[in-house]
Scaffold this motif. Structure first.
Motif, PDB file in Angstrom:
ATOM      1  N   VAL A 165      29.260  54.223  65.962  1.00  0.00           N
ATOM      2  CA  VAL A 165      30.258  53.880  67.058  1.00  0.00           C
ATOM      3  C   VAL A 165      30.256  55.176  68.171  1.00  0.00           C
ATOM      4  CG1 VAL A 165      32.724  53.597  67.521  1.00  0.00           C
ATOM      5  CG2 VAL A 165      31.430  52.245  65.646  1.00  0.00           C
ATOM      6  N   GLY A 166      30.245  56.227  67.486  1.00  0.00           N
ATOM      7  CA  GLY A 166      30.448  57.429  68.414  1.00  0.00           C
ATOM      8  C   GLY A 166      31.796  58.054  69.103  1.00  0.00           C
ATOM      9  N   ARG A 167      32.801  57.403  68.287  1.00  0.00           N
ATOM     10  CA  ARG A 167      34.080  57.678  68.735  1.00  0.00           C
ATOM     11  C   ARG A 167      35.081  58.509  67.892  1.00  0.00           C
ATOM     12  NH1 ARG A 167      36.883  53.484  72.073  1.00  0.00           N
ATOM     13  NH2 ARG A 167      38.618  54.757  71.491  1.00  0.00           N
ATOM     14  N   ASP A 168      35.316  59.830  68.347  1.00  0.00           N
ATOM     15  CA  ASP A 168      36.079  60.829  67.535  1.00  0.00           C
ATOM     16  C   ASP A 168      37.468  60.155  67.048  1.00  0.00           C
ATOM     17  OD1 ASP A 168      33.756  62.589  67.854  1.00  0.00           O
ATOM     18  OD2 ASP A 168      34.542  63.468  69.749  1.00  0.00           O
ATOM     19  N   ASP A 169      38.019  59.302  67.854  1.00  0.00           N
ATOM     20  CA  ASP A 169      39.309  58.674  67.346  1.00  0.00           C
ATOM     21  C   ASP A 169      39.177  57.628  66.454  1.00  0.00           C
ATOM     22  OD1 ASP A 169      38.132  56.997  69.192  1.00  0.00           O
ATOM     23  OD2 ASP A 169      40.049  56.608  70.077  1.00  0.00           O
ATOM     24  N   LEU A 170      38.189  57.343  65.849  1.00  0.00           N
ATOM     25  CA  LEU A 170      37.888  56.420  64.900  1.00  0.00           C
ATOM     26  C   LEU A 170      38.302  57.010  63.424  1.00  0.00           C
ATOM     27  CD1 LEU A 170      37.081  53.514  63.918  1.00  0.00           C
ATOM     28  CD2 LEU A 170      34.909  54.331  63.637  1.00  0.00           C
ATOM     29  N   HIS A 171      39.282  56.521  62.825  1.00  0.00           N
ATOM     30  CA  HIS A 171      39.611  56.688  61.393  1.00  0.00           C
ATOM     31  C   HIS A 171      39.193  55.632  60.288  1.00  0.00           C
ATOM     32  CE1 HIS A 171      42.375  59.741  62.785  1.00  0.00           C
ATOM     33  NE2 HIS A 171      42.783  58.954  63.923  1.00  0.00           N
ATOM     34  N   HIS A 172      39.238  56.072  59.166  1.00  0.00           N
ATOM     35  CA  HIS A 172      38.534  55.294  58.118  1.00  0.00           C
ATOM     36  C   HIS A 172      39.484  54.813  56.943  1.00  0.00           C
ATOM     37  CE1 HIS A 172      34.590  55.448  60.031  1.00  0.00           C
ATOM     38  NE2 HIS A 172      34.912  57.107  59.935  1.00  0.00           N
ATOM     39  N   ARG A 173      39.643  53.614  56.634  1.00  0.00           N
ATOM     40  CA  ARG A 173      40.284  53.347  55.192  1.00  0.00           C
ATOM     41  C   ARG A 173      39.306  52.331  54.419  1.00  0.00           C
ATOM     42  NH1 ARG A 173      44.712  50.105  57.416  1.00  0.00           N
ATOM     43  NH2 ARG A 173      45.629  52.013  57.965  1.00  0.00           N
ATOM     44  N   VAL A 174      39.055  52.727  53.289  1.00  0.00           N
ATOM     45  CA  VAL A 174      38.434  52.194  52.278  1.00  0.00           C
ATOM     46  C   VAL A 174      39.254  51.789  50.974  1.00  0.00           C
ATOM     47  CG1 VAL A 174      36.587  52.176  50.591  1.00  0.00           C
ATOM     48  CG2 VAL A 174      36.484  53.388  52.871  1.00  0.00           C
ATOM     49  N   GLN A 175      39.539  50.376  50.632  1.00  0.00           N
ATOM     50  CA  GLN A 175      40.329  49.828  50.109  1.00  0.00           C
ATOM     51  C   GLN A 175      39.512  49.153  48.865  1.00  0.00           C
ATOM     52  OE1 GLN A 175      42.730  47.087  52.027  1.00  0.00           O
ATOM     53  NE2 GLN A 175      44.291  48.721  52.780  1.00  0.00           N
ATOM     54  N   LEU A 176      39.812  49.491  47.539  1.00  0.00           N
ATOM     55  CA  LEU A 176      39.231  49.017  46.340  1.00  0.00           C
ATOM     56  C   LEU A 176      39.888  48.295  45.807  1.00  0.00           C
ATOM     57  CD1 LEU A 176      37.646  52.325  44.807  1.00  0.00           C
ATOM     58  CD2 LEU A 176      36.446  50.573  46.584  1.00  0.00           C
ATOM     59  N   HIS A 177      39.436  46.837  45.494  1.00  0.00           N
ATOM     60  CA  HIS A 177      39.906  45.969  44.673  1.00  0.00           C
ATOM     61  C   HIS A 177      38.990  45.707  43.463  1.00  0.00           C
ATOM     62  CE1 HIS A 177      42.371  44.973  48.323  1.00  0.00           C
ATOM     63  NE2 HIS A 177      41.391  44.838  48.827  1.00  0.00           N
ATOM     64  N   VAL A 178      39.499  45.719  42.159  1.00  0.00           N
ATOM     65  CA  VAL A 178      38.907  45.603  40.942  1.00  0.00           C
ATOM     66  C   VAL A 178      38.883  44.068  40.667  1.00  0.00           C
ATOM     67  CG1 VAL A 178      38.580  46.110  38.478  1.00  0.00           C
ATOM     68  CG2 VAL A 178      39.258  47.786  40.349  1.00  0.00           C
ATOM     69  N   ALA A 179      37.547  43.601  40.400  1.00  0.00           N
ATOM     70  CA  ALA A 179      37.497  42.047  40.102  1.00  0.00           C
ATOM     71  C   ALA A 179      38.150  42.118  38.378  1.00  0.00           C
ATOM     72  CB  ALA A 179      35.997  41.679  40.006  1.00  0.00           C
TER      73      ALA A 179
END
Length: 189
Positions: A165-179
């Motif tokens: 994406v090449g955007r410095d203002d992009l943050h990340h959120r990873v959410q884990l759901h356990v089956a």
């Protein structure tokens, strides 16, 4: 929804809820004669006189318009999409605009995570959350998945998404759901 809308909703729900509970309790108490010296019938002497005045139709019309505007504002605030469709990329200027489909990139990043051992499924999207651009990756993992492996794969996918994406203002959120249960493969006899 923003925090302001959530706070306003909770305050309004509390006030309306308390008012309805009080009105209901008062009506029950009145019905079962638990209020001493309560009249058998409620009469508002000012109401028939007020409805005959010149200003009454204008006041009720204005109140109706006000309620419609409040209702529309409430609906718009609640159904505003947080999703981000297209992102403007670096290199855009007056000669042209470079854009990327943000959700397609996040979905591709999520798809690469499904190749990781222990990851059952994954989805991705880019949203505007409290004024920030956030790539959300939602993973469903097996109960026996190695969290270290999943973490390393999620960090790698987030890094690749950020690079693409090449955007410095992009943050990340990873959410884990356990089956709840381990996925079993079908038996063939």
């Amino acid at each position: 929804m923003g925090r302001g809308v959530i706070v306003a909703d909770r305050v309004a729900a509390f006030v309306v809820g308390v008012g309805l509970i009080a009105a209901g309790a008062g009506a029950l108490a009145w019905r079962y004669d638990l209020i001493p010296d309560a009249p058998a019938r409620l009469r508002f002497s000012w109401l028939p006189d007020a409805t005959q005045t010149e200003w009454w139709p204008w006041a009720t019309g204005a109140a109706g318009v006000l309620l419609v505007l409040i209702g529309l504002t409430w609906l718009i605030r609640h159904f505003r999409s947080r999703g981000v469709g297209r992102l403007q990329l670096l290199g855009s200027d007056h000669t042209g605009r470079l854009t990327a489909d943000a959700n397609a990139a996040a979905t591709a990043a999520g798809h690469t995570l499904t190749r990781t051992a222990g990851v059952r499924s994954s989805t991705g999207r880019v949203v505007a959350d409290r004024g920030q651009l956030v790539a959300e990756l939602n993973l469903t993992i097996e109960p026996t998945a190695d969290l270290g492996t999943v973490q390393a794969a999620a960090e790698q996918a987030s890094h690749e998404l950020h690079r693409i994406v090449g955007r410095d203002d992009l943050h990340h959120r990873v959410q884990l759901h356990v089956a709840r249960h381990e996925e079993t493969s079908a038996r063939v006899r």
